[in-house]
Design a protein around this motif. Structure first.
Motif, short mmCIF file in Angstrom:
data_model
loop_
_atom_site.label_atom_id
_atom_site.label_comp_id
_atom_site.label_asym_id
_atom_site.label_seq_id
_atom_site.Cartn_x
_atom_site.Cartn_y
_atom_site.Cartn_z
N VAL A 1 66.46 -116.68 -21.57
CA VAL A 1 66.85 -116.79 -20.17
C VAL A 1 68.22 -117.45 -20.05
O VAL A 1 69.07 -117.02 -19.26
N PHE A 2 68.45 -118.50 -20.84
CA PHE A 2 69.75 -119.15 -20.83
C PHE A 2 70.85 -118.18 -21.27
O PHE A 2 71.95 -118.18 -20.72
N ALA A 3 70.55 -117.34 -22.27
CA ALA A 3 71.54 -116.37 -22.75
C ALA A 3 71.87 -115.35 -21.66
O ALA A 3 73.02 -114.98 -21.48
N VAL A 4 70.84 -114.91 -20.93
CA VAL A 4 71.06 -113.99 -19.82
C VAL A 4 71.94 -114.63 -18.75
O VAL A 4 72.86 -114.00 -18.21
N LEU A 5 71.69 -115.90 -18.45
CA LEU A 5 72.51 -116.62 -17.46
C LEU A 5 73.96 -116.70 -17.91
O LEU A 5 74.88 -116.45 -17.13
N ALA A 6 74.18 -117.06 -19.18
CA ALA A 6 75.54 -117.19 -19.68
C ALA A 6 76.27 -115.85 -19.67
O ALA A 6 77.41 -115.75 -19.17
N LEU A 7 75.63 -114.82 -20.19
CA LEU A 7 76.25 -113.50 -20.23
C LEU A 7 76.47 -112.93 -18.83
O LEU A 7 77.52 -112.37 -18.52
N PHE A 44 72.20 -118.64 -31.21
CA PHE A 44 71.47 -119.64 -30.44
C PHE A 44 69.97 -119.33 -30.41
O PHE A 44 69.29 -119.53 -29.41
N SER A 45 69.46 -118.84 -31.55
CA SER A 45 68.02 -118.60 -31.73
C SER A 45 67.46 -117.56 -30.77
O SER A 45 66.28 -117.60 -30.42
N VAL A 46 68.29 -116.63 -30.31
CA VAL A 46 67.84 -115.54 -29.44
C VAL A 46 67.72 -114.29 -30.30
O VAL A 46 68.62 -113.97 -31.08
N VAL A 47 66.60 -113.59 -30.18
CA VAL A 47 66.39 -112.37 -30.95
C VAL A 47 67.30 -111.26 -30.43
O VAL A 47 67.20 -110.85 -29.28
N GLU A 48 68.20 -110.82 -31.26
CA GLU A 48 69.08 -109.69 -30.91
C GLU A 48 69.55 -109.04 -32.20
O GLU A 48 69.24 -109.51 -33.29
N ASN A 58 88.50 -117.72 -17.57
CA ASN A 58 89.34 -118.50 -18.47
C ASN A 58 88.54 -119.45 -19.35
O ASN A 58 89.10 -120.35 -19.97
N THR A 59 87.22 -119.24 -19.40
CA THR A 59 86.35 -120.02 -20.27
C THR A 59 85.88 -119.15 -21.42
O THR A 59 85.34 -118.07 -21.20
N PRO A 60 86.08 -119.56 -22.69
CA PRO A 60 85.56 -118.77 -23.81
C PRO A 60 84.05 -118.60 -23.68
O PRO A 60 83.34 -119.54 -23.32
N LEU A 61 83.56 -117.40 -23.98
CA LEU A 61 82.14 -117.12 -23.82
C LEU A 61 81.28 -118.01 -24.70
O LEU A 61 80.21 -118.47 -24.30
N THR A 62 81.75 -118.30 -25.92
CA THR A 62 80.98 -119.17 -26.82
C THR A 62 80.82 -120.55 -26.22
O THR A 62 79.74 -121.16 -26.28
N LEU A 63 81.90 -121.07 -25.60
CA LEU A 63 81.82 -122.37 -24.95
C LEU A 63 80.84 -122.34 -23.78
O LEU A 63 80.09 -123.30 -23.56
N LEU A 64 80.83 -121.24 -23.06
CA LEU A 64 79.89 -121.11 -21.94
C LEU A 64 78.45 -121.09 -22.45
O LEU A 64 77.55 -121.68 -21.82
N PHE A 65 78.21 -120.45 -23.59
CA PHE A 65 76.87 -120.47 -24.20
C PHE A 65 76.45 -121.90 -24.54
O PHE A 65 75.32 -122.30 -24.27
N PHE A 66 77.38 -122.66 -25.12
CA PHE A 66 77.05 -124.05 -25.45
C PHE A 66 76.74 -124.83 -24.18
O PHE A 66 75.79 -125.64 -24.14
N ALA A 67 77.53 -124.62 -23.13
CA ALA A 67 77.34 -125.35 -21.88
C ALA A 67 75.99 -125.04 -21.25
O ALA A 67 75.29 -125.94 -20.75
N VAL A 68 75.58 -123.76 -21.30
CA VAL A 68 74.33 -123.35 -20.66
C VAL A 68 73.12 -123.67 -21.53
O VAL A 68 72.15 -124.30 -21.08
N LEU A 69 73.17 -123.26 -22.79
CA LEU A 69 72.00 -123.41 -23.65
C LEU A 69 71.75 -124.84 -24.12
O LEU A 69 70.61 -125.23 -24.35
N LEU A 70 72.82 -125.61 -24.25
CA LEU A 70 72.66 -126.98 -24.72
C LEU A 70 72.88 -128.01 -23.63
O LEU A 70 72.36 -129.13 -23.71
N GLY A 71 73.63 -127.63 -22.59
CA GLY A 71 73.93 -128.58 -21.53
C GLY A 71 72.87 -128.68 -20.46
O GLY A 71 72.47 -129.77 -20.04
#
Length: 214
Positions: free
Chosen positions: A85-91, A162-166, A60-73
């Motif tokens: 690594v943060f992106a892998v954790l969030a995904l 979030f500055s991740v190469v993809e 029930n958490t938007p994925l974009t919000l989870l990215f902000f929480a992990v990569l910036l929080g």
């Protein structure tokens, strides 16, 4: 076609980045998903509560919000890691909630008598789950897990913000170089199609070999 041929290395790096994100996040999602599914059917109440909370919060958490929480929080708490690594954790964590529910549904398809028979033979919960229930449940959840991992591959596009190469991030330098945005996105779409079709082919092969006959 010139957009692709003139920037083949750029597209290649983007495609490789998407594949790496997808593979690593999928491995994390499968490991956490199977673990949380085991928690959700465990006889210990605290484990069931933990599994339920994990699924409820992440689904029930938007994925974009989870990215902000992990990569910036997380860096604010002293955890500094590469953004990949943060992106892998969030995904991986996000997708694990859906893997968990698919696996739990598969566990529920296994007749209760199977578990009772295993326990009557003196097997522990871990042995019953790992040797009797999960092997049977896995056969019925191959298609939904495959669909979930295809969604994971497409969701990896968010990491580019979030500055991740993809792959999706390739359009930014191409746009700066003056290439038409339509054709830039056409070849990006082809790249994602290659990734998703590969995942689909792998799970179709698994289903044919191990899936439940219908």
């Amino acid at each position: 076609m010139n957009v692709l041929l003139d920037n083949l290395s750029l597209y290649g790096r983007g495609l490789l980045g998407t594949v790496e994100l997808t593979v690593y996040a999928a491995l994390l999602a499968l490991a956490l998903g199977f673990l949380m599914a085991a928690f959700r059917v465990a006889p210990v109440r605290s484990l069931r509560v933990l599994g339920t909370a994990w699924v409820t919060v992440l689904r029930n958490t938007p994925l974009t919000l989870l990215f902000f929480a992990v990569l910036l929080g997380l860096p604010r708490f002293g955890l500094v890691l590469p953004f990949t690594v943060f992106a892998v954790l969030a995904l991986g964590c996000y997708t694990s909630a859906f893997i968990c529910e698919a696996m739990r549904a598969g566990i529920n398809t296994v007749p209760a008598g199977q578990g009772e028979a295993a326990r009557s033979l003196g097997m522990t919960f871990r042995q019953t789950l790992g040797l009797v229930v999960l092997p049977q449940a896995f056969r019925s959840v191959i298609p939904p897990i495959g669909s979930t991992l295809i969604a994971l591959a497409k969701n990896s596009a968010i990491a580019g913000s979030f500055s991740v190469v993809e792959l999706l991030g390739v359009y930014k330098p191409l746009n700066e170089m003056g290439y038409g945005i339509v054709w830039s996105f056409v070849w990006i779409a082809v790249g994602y199609l290659l990734v998703t079709l590969t995942i689909s082919a792998v799970f179709n092969a698994l289903e044919k070999r191990y899936g439940v006959a219908r």
